[in-house]
Enzyme design. Structure first.
Site: not given
Ligand code: NAD
Length: 256
Positions: A138, A151
């Site tokens: 991120s 985080y």
């Molecule tokens: P989200 O919460 O929409 O999705 C996260 C996914 O991870 C979900 O499908 C959830 O079921 C799964 N998950 C959570 N805990 C789990 C576990 N213990 N085992 C298996 N699966 C698990 O999040 P997102 O926004 O799609 O984020 C995905 C990744 O991208 C994350 O690592 C997040 O930190 C990163 N990220 C997101 C953003 C953003 O702005 N959305 C920005 C930078 C990085």
């Protein structure tokens, strides 16, 4: 770019937008995709003509991770690419941060990345195939923000994990790199907008404008499609020249 057709790609955290888009993009390139989430089915990708299986796993559970990696091997014999994407967000002032929440954050982001990496590396080394390991970092792998101590700590850790994998994996042709997106409008972010509005005492619109997108060059969210393109690039890069790196995709929020 190397052809991804026929490669086997293991993606975690696919029930939501970023992981889902990555899984679909690899399937569109002809890859076989193993999609791993707390509970998931691969029906959507299969219906669109791609070869996919779904496996249910908590990435922070050592035994479950090893079991689903074996399921992937039974289905496709090998794994060429790991995209460690599963993640959650919990925001709180440090003085009120529950220890159980801190541990949960580190477990999903760091334990999850480590456990999937260990299992996949073992396989890549035994099969002598090499491969590409991609972590979902991120902008918070590069800098900090209010209320996100766990985080930020976990996401910074992924960069150093990638460098460690790069150093140990190079002799086996295993590469590791990190994608560092800015804000992508997913349920994880929608939840944060609400929580930050409450914690900071401002409206949700103000959180988006004055906190989340304030430092971008154009006030735009990054998209899951943007992130998926970087994943493809890391996966398909043809040599060890691109190794131990982290690439920020954030509309200029963070510039290296
Ligand atoms: P989200 O919460 O929409 O999705 C996260 C996914 O991870 C979900 O499908 C959830 O079921 C799964 N998950 C959570 N805990 C789990 C576990 N213990 N085992 C298996 N699966 C698990 O999040 P997102 O926004 O799609 O984020 C995905 C990744 O991208 C994350 O690592 C997040 O930190 C990163 N990220 C997101 C953003 C953003 O702005 N959305 C920005 C930078 C990085």
């Amino acid at each position: 770019m190397l052809k991804l057709s026929g490669k086997v790609v293991f993606v975690t955290g696919v029930a939501s937008d970023i992981g889902r888009e990555i899984a679909f993009e690899f399937a569109r390139q002809g890859a076989n995709v193993v999609i791993a989430d707390l509970n998931h089915a691969a029906a959507e990708i299969q219906e669109s003509g791609g070869r996919a299986i779904g496996v249910a796993v908590d990435v922070s559970d050592e035994a479950e991770v090893d079991v689903v990696i074996q399921a992937a091997v039974r289905a496709f014999d090998r794994i060429d690419v790991l995209v460690s994407n599963a993640g959650v967000q919990i925001v709180s002032p440090i003085e009120d941060f529950r220890f159980s929440d801190w541990k949960k954050m580190l477990a999903i982001h760091l334990d999850g990345a480590f456990l999937t990496t260990r299992a996949v590396m073992k396989l890549m080394i035994a099969n002598k195939t090499g491969g590409s390991i991609i972590y979902m970092g991120s902008v918070h792998s590069k800098e900090s923000s209010m209320l996100k101590s766990a985080y930020v700590s976990a996401k910074h850790g992924l960069i150093e994990l990638a460098k460690s994998v790069a150093k140990e994996g190079a002799k086996h042709n295993i590469r590791a790199n990190v994608i560092c997106p800015g804000f992508v409008r997913t349920p994880l972010v929608d939840k944060q907008i609400l929580e930050q509005a409450r914690a900071l005492g401002i409206s949700e619109e103000e959180v988006v404008r004055t906190v989340m997108l304030k430092e971008t060059v154009d006030g735009e969210f990054t998209t899951a499609a943007d992130v998926a393109q970087v994943a493809l690039m890391f996966a398909a890069f043809p040599s060890n020249a691109l190794i131990g790196q982290s690439m920020v995709v954030s509309h200029g929020w963070f510039m290296q």
